[in-house]
Design an enzyme around this catalytic site. Structure first.
Site, short mmCIF file in Angstrom:
data_model
loop_
_atom_site.label_atom_id
_atom_site.label_comp_id
_atom_site.label_asym_id
_atom_site.label_seq_id
_atom_site.Cartn_x
_atom_site.Cartn_y
_atom_site.Cartn_z
N LYS A 178 -5.66 6.81 -8.43
CA LYS A 178 -5.82 6.45 -7.12
C LYS A 178 -7.06 5.59 -6.67
O LYS A 178 -7.61 5.07 -7.88
CB LYS A 178 -5.83 7.68 -6.22
CG LYS A 178 -4.62 8.84 -6.25
CD LYS A 178 -3.29 8.04 -5.66
CE LYS A 178 -2.33 8.67 -6.20
NZ LYS A 178 -1.60 9.70 -5.60
C1 PLP Z 1 -0.46 10.95 -5.65
C2 PLP Z 1 0.21 11.32 -4.22
C3 PLP Z 1 0.13 12.59 -3.75
C4 PLP Z 1 -0.42 13.68 -4.70
O1 PLP Z 1 -1.75 13.79 -5.00
P1 PLP Z 1 -2.21 14.43 -6.41
O2 PLP Z 1 -3.72 14.35 -6.14
O3 PLP Z 1 -1.57 13.97 -7.63
O4 PLP Z 1 -1.64 15.96 -6.04
C5 PLP Z 1 0.58 12.88 -2.71
N1 PLP Z 1 1.43 12.15 -2.12
C6 PLP Z 1 1.45 10.74 -2.50
C7 PLP Z 1 2.58 9.86 -1.74
C8 PLP Z 1 0.79 10.33 -3.54
O5 PLP Z 1 1.24 9.23 -4.30
#
Ligand code: PLP
Length: 385
Positions: free
Chosen positions: A192
């Site tokens: 991210k």
């Molecule tokens: C990455 C993501 C999540 C979840 O995040 P994690 O930290 O991997 O649990 C939730 N919603 C969206 C749209 C994502 O891209």
């Protein structure tokens, strides 16, 4: 194609890798030295403050993932059996799972074809007297049309919870993602915009909701008597080690977002010709939006029907890792096993089209101009092959 546990050896350019510096590692080392490593460390409170401030909201509650942030936020909002939560059909599974895990029903809405976000025009007809929350997702970093969504929600007295896991720093009419609804959930997974390895955060301006989320996410410890619990809480705290990294990352977030946008600018210029030839469609930035292009994403003309072939060729011949777009929620195999039918391809024509033709290109903030040129040249050769 990439697997969950590492990438094939031949990959030279990964789709999106974390960008960590000496400053980041010094922050983590300092957390270890201080012995403040647990989820009740001051470091965690400091990270919450710093990231909430970045989002222009008052409160943050850090969690151990984006998924648990969503689960916790929905739980703190009281979502449970008999409730419905509206989400886009085109998203990542973490938007949907917590709804089911709380015993509520996800109601899927098709996307629009411009920014690939939930189509506000289709939300109204998905609302019933059981709808409790609308959870728009800012797909790949482009904000949803939040004025439209908020208007519908307030007409029906429904809470808006942003899934902003892909949109750190995105803006809607100059307002930051995370400040656009009643509350928002972010992810700090390794790929991210900023990362704590694994991690997440709920942000909100509502003090009581923040307090309730913090309390529920920390097992609902007794207020009067320490080990007496009056709610079924969760063990969703973020560790002090992660928060130390998070604070250091927030200090660099402006630079990271700017690099994402620079990547997009370079891609946009170098891929313009393929777009003019109508072989691909480039991602947009609508009038109201600041898109942070978390993953720089294109559509291969659906008529060509060769997205997967191109992805394979990019990996095998050029060492370039890409990702196909998300598989729409209504198509997820486990739903059948649970006896759930959330709709068919006919109900989600746009979502199905982009899922079959969309490709995320390498989008790391460490990419060099030469690498982006290499990717664009490889894509051009694959498209003309
Ligand atoms: C990455 C993501 C999540 C979840 O995040 P994690 O930290 O991997 O649990 C939730 N919603 C969206 C749209 C994502 O891209």
């Amino acid at each position: 194609m990439s697997s969950l546990y590492g990438r094939p050896e031949n990959i030279k350019i990964p789709v999106c890798e974390p960008h960590l510096t000496l400053q980041d590692s010094a922050a983590v080392v300092e957390a270890i030295r201080s012995t403040w490593i647990s989820g009740i460390s001051k470091t965690v409170r400091d990270f919450e403050k710093a990231f909430a401030e970045y989002c222009d909201v008052k409160y943050g509650v850090a969690t151990n993932s984006g998924t648990t942030a969503i689960h916790l936020a929905l739980s703190a909002l009281g979502v449970g059996k008999g409730d419905e939560v509206i989400i886009p059909d085109f998203t990542m599974i973490a938007t949907l799972n917590p709804i089911l895990q709380l015993g509520a029903k996800p109601v899927l809405v098709d996307c629009e074809m411009e920014a690939w976000n939930i189509n506000p025009k289709l939300i109204e007809e998905a609302i019933t007297n059981k709808t409790k929350v609308i959870m728009p997702v800012h797909i790949y970093g482009h904000p949803c049309d939040m004025n439209e969504i908020n208007k519908i929600a307030s007409n029906h007295n429904i809470v808006v919870l942003e899934d902003a896991a892909e949109a750190h720093g995105s803006k809607y009419w100059n307002k930051k993602a995370g400040s656009l609804g009643h509350a928002a959930c972010f992810s700090f997974f390794a790929n991210k915009v900023i990362t704590t390895g694994e991690g997440g955060m709920i942000v909100t301006n509502n003090k009581n909701f923040a307090k309730r989320s913090l309390w529920l996410g920390s097992m609902g410890f007794g207020k009067d008597k320490h080990y007496e619990h009056s709610a079924l809480g969760y063990g969703y705290r973020m560790s002090g080690l992660q928060a130390a990294l998070g604070i250091s990352q927030v200090e660099r977030i402006g630079e990271l977002v700017a690099k994402k946008r620079l990547n997009a600018k370079m891609y946009g210029m170098m891929l313009e010709k393929l777009s003019d030839e109508n072989l691909i469609a480039l991602p947009l930035e609508l009038e109201y939006a600041k898109n942070i292009y978390w993953l720089y994403s294109i559509l291969i003309n659906p008529k060509l029907n060769n997205r997967d072939k191109i992805a394979t060729k990019l990996a095998q011949d050029y060492g370039i890792e890409t990702r196909p777009f998300f598989t729409p929620m209504h198509k997820q195999p486990f739903l059948k096993k649970l006896g759930l039918n959330l709709g068919s391809d006919d109900d989600f024509a746009c979502s199905v089209t982009i899922a079959d033709s969309g490709l995320n290109l390498p989008s790391s903030t460490r990419l060099t101009g030469e690498e982006i040129t290499y990717v664009c040249e490889a894509l051009r050769k694959c498209m003309h092959a």
